[in-house]
Design a protein around this motif. Structure first.
Motif, PDB file in Angstrom:
ATOM      1  N   SER A 628     100.016  55.752  -1.118  1.00 20.57           N
ATOM      2  CA  SER A 628     100.861  54.567  -1.009  1.00 20.57           C
ATOM      3  C   SER A 628     101.764  54.643   0.218  1.00 20.57           C
ATOM      4  O   SER A 628     101.954  53.648   0.934  1.00 20.57           O
ATOM      5  N   HIS A 677      96.644  47.687   0.895  1.00 17.68           N
ATOM      6  CA  HIS A 677      96.608  48.426  -0.357  1.00 17.68           C
ATOM      7  C   HIS A 677      95.776  49.693  -0.144  1.00 17.68           C
ATOM      8  O   HIS A 677      94.774  49.672   0.590  1.00 17.68           O
ATOM      9  N   SER A 680      91.435  51.818  -3.949  1.00 12.11           N
ATOM     10  CA  SER A 680      91.641  52.036  -5.384  1.00 12.11           C
ATOM     11  C   SER A 680      90.626  52.992  -5.982  1.00 12.11           C
ATOM     12  O   SER A 680      90.955  53.800  -6.850  1.00 12.11           O
TER      13      SER A 680
END
Length: 888
Positions: A628, A677, A680
């Motif tokens: 992150s 982002h 994932s």
């Protein structure tokens, strides 16, 4: 605040956020409102500009600078106790990493000391000093394993548009990935992640700072054109007839004369009095009816005095000069420093944040302190060079933090007085949020600061000397990360739990050394058996003879006694092994499977894989935070790129065919809004050895789909690099690279054609896949083609109608051929044809189909030639296989 200060602050705009490098001279620029940077002779603050980074703010508005200085000190004083504890903890960890693990803490001077220091305060401090200093640096060994695991792979970042309905957002999201790759390459991302892992292990807190830096010594120089505005005439002067409105061009003499009368750089749209005088005076040398030599000029006379259409007389009032337009003109070049986006990773010893805040949005301030040489600061900030001096008034806590940073840089717990460190000035850069200005009680000063720094304030001090400031938000250039979850900003690091284990292991190691050194037992002798006086006068040498006499009835050995030597307790050795093994591994999460250690109870590969996954799952707590953090930093870097780059950027790279190619990052494609982002579905980073093991498992798998994937030519290069055999020759790899180079050459032009009907090999032109419609190439008029000329137009890739019409009887079909001919004998037609097919289905091929139809058609024709040659080879091989003779 004075009226002059208010006037300056109202006219000041945000300056360029470029870090000074001290190499390029400061250039004069113009700010909003037409304020010049130059000082007037009276040195009046009301007429001064603040500069691009408010360099002259102190002399224009000293109250504002004093308010900023006091505000920075006030925020630092809020966490004075917690900051001292944080510095003590980080300093001990940095010393442990360097192998200085016997430093002892003295609360009287709030400092760490080494045992060999002569300064002893009391007996209690002397008792705390260790006797031995043997170091087996387990702290560093485990730390290196942690750093290697964290930095072995780069976290993947995905960029998404803010809105899928906005084309600008979609284009920006696509271009952002290329920008991120360039920034990672320029900042050596592997070394950057190594620093991240080090600070997470020792400090527990890191900060990522992103900015654009222009530095010629670091990034090189470039020559930039100097352009100057010049006014030129668009067309020629003319006369407009007042009766019929017809225009008649003025003579060349009039045009040249009028042009000479124009002031350089100034437009003049109306005729001057001199022009009118020349028009009324036929004897004027500049009149349109007069020649340069004074001879007759009938043509100029008629064109300048009489309308050619209606014959009306033209005078000075009918003269219309040609319009003047500004045109840039090159007047020289100048040397300009190159710049790029720079990412700095800062540890907790240099980064000062409020102790009570949990998240960055709660920070009222953020401060980065470092020691910089005085000469560099003077070069970077010439307006404050005379004020930047050695020493200067600093608070006690600033001196304590400065001494710690310098001592750690020296590799010692305290500053060594022999080094000349007086030239190092503490350079403090502080970012302050706008709401933090409400700590200032003076409402007028607070309002002026809010007006000058609406987004937030960046201010820099060299010691106590003001250097620069600008309107900048900390959220636009900073991200802060903690290794472990917790409260506040003073959180432990990953390696903190190992420090006490290291100290206990060192103590046990010293006990062992004392046992071995001082545990050798003495030998007791009977004085009536051994003559000690004679022994004292005896020289010790090999095979020496010593006088001795045994007692009656006793042996000589009975006159000597030696007690049993001291033994290290076995349970202490077991405890020492536990400290270096299970205890340290459990506390840090670095189990043997992570660093390739042997596991006693695991004997199978699947067992090692399971243990490795469990160990990496424990470190996943840090890895997820790092992903992150890295994603946020890359988003800041992309935003910095599009705000700071002056022009498009070219990125050269080595293409698949081994040739150098280039792609461009267009600033026009970075106008939208994006979000980022972390990947994932990304697993924890895998080592090359682990990837190699997976490849070996795939090779032994009999599944035909997997075997076909391994035989894919596009995967051969990756397999070679993974196996590590770069010199391994793979069949078809050279042919594939050759074809990729040919594709790049084919994309630069369209295919060639022949107007006569012919066959491409044994395949008719009508059956060739690149033809469609009665003209051979749909949408191409065969009557407009010339022999051996490149085709233009749609090339059969999109048009569906023919200019000749469907009812026309088709004539001879034009056959096409590529601009790169195939070699019937030497080319590997099967491999190269498959590579053409693979390229056509790839992203690069689809982009070429849409944006470069001529080049795509050229590649298509080349693939057809390979297919035809392959068909001929197969046709020739068929009779041989059947046992027949091929006719000649």
């Amino acid at each position: 605040m004075s009226t002059s200060e208010n006037a300056i602050l109202k006219d000041t705009q945000r300056g360029a956020a470029v870090e000074a490098d001290g190499n390029a001279p400061t250039q004069s620029v113009q700010l909003g409102g037409g304020i010049s940077l130059g000082l007037d002779s009276q040195n009046d603050p009301g007429t001064q500009a603040l500069g691009p980074n408010n360099e002259r703010l102190e002399q224009a508005a000293p109250r504002l600078v004093n308010a900023l200085r006091e505000l920075v000190v006030q925020f630092r004083q809020e966490r004075i106790v917690a900051r001292r504890h944080e510095i003590r903890r980080i300093r001990q960890a940095r010393l442990f990493w360097q192998g200085l693990q016997y430093a002892w803490w003295n609360p009287q001077d709030m400092n760490w000391h080494l045992p060999w220091e002569a300064k002893i305060y009391d007996d209690s401090a002397l008792e705390e000093m260790p006797r031995f200093q043997f170091v087996t640096n387990l702290y560093q060994a485990f730390g290196l394993s942690f750093v290697s695991v964290i930095s072995q792979d780069v976290p993947a970042t995905r960029f998404y548009p803010q809105s899928t309905l906005s084309e600008a957002d979609i284009e920006t999201a696509k271009a952002a990935s290329q920008v991120a790759d360039l920034i990672e390459q320029n900042n050596r991302v592997q070394q950057l992640l190594t620093g991240v892992g080090f600070y997470l292990w020792t400090d527990g807190k890191i900060g990522g700072y992103v900015r654009y830096v222009a530095d010629g010594q670091r990034f090189g120089w470039r020559e930039e054109l100097l352009l100057e505005e010049r006014w030129v005439r668009l067309g020629r002067d003319a006369y407009v007839c007042p009766k019929c409105g017809a225009e008649s061009e003025a003579g060349e003499d009039s045009t040249s004369a009028n042009a000479q009368e124009e002031a350089p750089g100034r437009p003049n749209a109306t005729p001057t009095h001199a022009k009118a005088a020349r028009l009324e005076d036929p004897g004027s040398a500049g009149a349109p009816w007069a020649t340069k030599e004074g001879g007759p000029a009938a043509k100029s006379f008629l064109a300048g005095t009489m309308c050619a259409k209606c014959g009306a007389t033209l005078g000075a009032n009918d003269f219309r000069p040609a319009p003047l337009v500004p045109v840039p003109q090159n007047v020289g070049t100048r040397r300009v420093a190159n710049g790029q986006e720079v990412i700095s990773i800062v540890g907790g010893l240099e980064l000062n944040t409020p102790v009570w805040a949990n998240e960055q949005y709660e920070f009222p301030y953020l401060q980065w302190q470092m020691e910089v040489h005085r000469a560099k600061l003077k070069a970077a900030f010439p307006q404050a060079a005379d004020k930047i001096q050695m020493g200067g008034s600093q608070a006690a806590d600033d001196i304590y933090a400065r001494a710690t940073r310098i001592a750690v840089s020296q590799g010692m717990p305290t500053i060594h007085p022999g080094d000349a460190l007086f030239n190092l000035i503490t350079f403090s850069r502080t970012w302050i949020r706008p709401w933090a200005f409400y700590s200032i009680e003076d409402a007028s000063v607070r309002d002026q600061l809010l007006r000058l720094f609406p987004d937030g304030c960046y201010v820099a001090f060299a010691g106590e000397t003001y250097c620069e400031s600008r309107n900048e938000s900390m959220d636009d250039c900073w991200r802060v990360m903690h290794a472990l979850p917790g409260d506040g900003q003073n959180r432990p690091s990953v390696g903190d739990s190992l420090i006490e284990v290291q100290e206990r292991y060192n103590t046990l190691s010293n006990i062992q050394a004392e046992t071995y050194e001082y545990g050798v037992p003495p030998i007791y002798a009977d004085p009536q058996v051994l003559d000690f006086d004679a022994l004292a006068n005896q020289t010790a040498e090999p095979a020496a003879h010593y006088p001795a006499r045994a007692r009656p009835g006793m042996s000589l050995a009975d006159g000597f006694f030696q007690p049993a030597p001291a033994q290290v307790p076995p349970d202490m050795l077991r405890h020492q092994q536990d400290l270096i093994g299970p205890i340290a591994q459990f506390l840090t999460g670095l189990f043997p499977a992570v660093f390739g250690g042997e596991m006693e109870n695991v004997k199978t590969a699947s067992g090692y894989a399971m243990a490795r996954d469990q160990a990496l799952g424990r470190l996943g707590l840090v890895w997820r935070r790092l992903k992150s953090f890295y994603c946020d930093v890359m988003l800041l870097a992309v935003d910095c790129f599009r705000k700071s780059r002056p022009s498009d950027v070219e990125i050269p790279f080595l293409g698949a065919g081994g040739e150098f190619e280039a792609r461009f990052i267009r600033l026009a494609n970075l106008k939208g809004n994006i979000q980022a982002h972390p990947e994932s579905d990304e697993t924890f980073p895998r080592l090359k050895s682990q990837q190699r093991a997976v490849l070996q498992q795939l090779m032994t798998n009999p599944d035909p789909t997997i075997q076909a994937a391994l035989r894919e030519p596009a995967n051969l290069g990756f397999i070679k690099s993974l196996v590590g055999l770069s010199e391994l020759v793979v069949p078809g790899d050279d042919a594939r690279n050759k074809q990729l180079r040919e594709i790049q050459a084919l994309l630069t032009a369209g295919p060639l054609f022949s107007p006569q009907a012919r066959l491409i090999g044994d395949v008719a032109a009508f059956d060739n896949p690149i033809h469609a419609g009665p003209q051979g190439l749909t949408g191409i008029d065969k009557t407009s083609l010339t022999a051996e000329a490149p085709l233009t137009g749609d090339f059969g890739l999109g048009a569906t109608t023919s200019p000749l019409g469907a009812e026309d009887t088709p004539g001879p079909l034009p056959a096409v051929r590529s601009t790169v001919p195939v070699d019937e004998l030497l080319d590997d037609h099967a491999t190269e044809f498959e590579e053409c097919r693979r390229w056509a289905s790839s992203d690069a091929g689809q982009i070429a189909r849409a944006q470069n139809p001529a080049g795509f058609a050229n590649v298509r024709a080349h693939a057809a030639e390979h297919a035809a040659a392959l068909a001929r080879q197969q046709a020739q091989a068929a009779p041989l296989k059947a046992g027949s003779v091929v006719p000649r």
